[in-house]
Design a protein around this motif. Structure first.
Motif, PDB file in Angstrom:
ATOM      1  N   ILE A 232       0.838  -1.203   0.000  1.00  0.00           N
ATOM      2  CA  ILE A 232       0.000   0.000   0.000  1.00  0.00           C
ATOM      3  C   ILE A 232       0.873   1.253   0.000  1.00  0.00           C
ATOM      4  N   GLN A 233       1.896   1.269   0.850  1.00  0.00           N
ATOM      5  CA  GLN A 233       2.796   2.421   0.884  1.00  0.00           C
ATOM      6  C   GLN A 233       3.474   2.630  -0.466  1.00  0.00           C
TER       7      GLN A 233
ATOM      8  N   VAL B 151       0.792   3.986  -3.009  1.00  0.00           N
ATOM      9  CA  VAL B 151       0.480   5.399  -2.764  1.00  0.00           C
ATOM     10  C   VAL B 151       1.609   6.276  -3.303  1.00  0.00           C
ATOM     11  N   LYS B 152       2.852   5.887  -3.046  1.00  0.00           N
ATOM     12  CA  LYS B 152       3.989   6.668  -3.545  1.00  0.00           C
ATOM     13  C   LYS B 152       4.032   6.652  -5.075  1.00  0.00           C
TER      14      LYS B 152
ATOM     15  N   SER C  47       1.234   8.820  -6.539  1.00  0.00           N
ATOM     16  CA  SER C  47       1.348  10.227  -6.140  1.00  0.00           C
ATOM     17  C   SER C  47       2.317  10.998  -7.025  1.00  0.00           C
TER      18      SER C  47
ATOM     19  N   ASN D 257      -9.526   5.112  -3.530  1.00  0.00           N
ATOM     20  CA  ASN D 257      -8.585   6.046  -4.138  1.00  0.00           C
ATOM     21  C   ASN D 257      -7.191   5.498  -3.864  1.00  0.00           C
ATOM     22  N   ALA D 258      -6.370   5.345  -4.895  1.00  0.00           N
ATOM     23  CA  ALA D 258      -5.039   4.752  -4.731  1.00  0.00           C
ATOM     24  C   ALA D 258      -4.067   5.661  -3.983  1.00  0.00           C
ATOM     25  N   ARG D 259      -4.489   6.869  -3.647  1.00  0.00           N
ATOM     26  CA  ARG D 259      -3.660   7.747  -2.821  1.00  0.00           C
ATOM     27  C   ARG D 259      -4.044   7.670  -1.340  1.00  0.00           C
ATOM     28  N   SER D 260      -5.051   6.860  -1.023  1.00  0.00           N
ATOM     29  CA  SER D 260      -5.531   6.751   0.358  1.00  0.00           C
ATOM     30  C   SER D 260      -5.205   5.375   0.934  1.00  0.00           C
ATOM     31  N   ALA D 261      -4.218   5.332   1.824  1.00  0.00           N
ATOM     32  CA  ALA D 261      -3.822   4.071   2.446  1.00  0.00           C
ATOM     33  C   ALA D 261      -4.999   3.427   3.184  1.00  0.00           C
TER      34      ALA D 261
END
Length: 91
Positions: A24-25, A28-29, A32, A48-52
């Motif tokens: 997940i981290q 997100v990176k 982003s 949303n792929a920016r929300s862990a």
């Protein structure tokens, strides 16, 4: 001129422990770094792929087929980055 694109692809989750904190981290990176909006669909849910937190709540397990959707001028690039993370076998 608006060059916004929406594209989708299915990716098999290769992480042995499913969609947990480490992938997940990384996801997100990876997304982003792009302006496109990336969503991950699984089991009737969407994140949303920016929300862990949203990604964690999907509960995706090893081998799950994740439906990735990206919208924006760099949608293809964003999906490629997301696919690289999710299809990698390193945990």
């Amino acid at each position: 001129m608006d060059e916004s694109v929406t594209t989708r692809r299915i990716v098999k989750l290769a992480h042995r422990n499913g969609l947990h904190l480490t992938p997940i981290q990384l996801l997100v990176k990876a997304v982003s770094d792009h302006s496109a909006v990336v969503r991950v669909h699984f089991g009737g849910k969407s994140a949303n792929a920016r929300s862990a937190m949203e990604l964690m709540l999907l509960g995706a397990t090893f081998g799950a087929n994740l439906d990735l959707e990206a919208s924006g001028v760099d949608a293809e690039s964003a999906l490629s980055a997301a696919e690289a993370v999710l299809s990698a076998t390193v945990d």
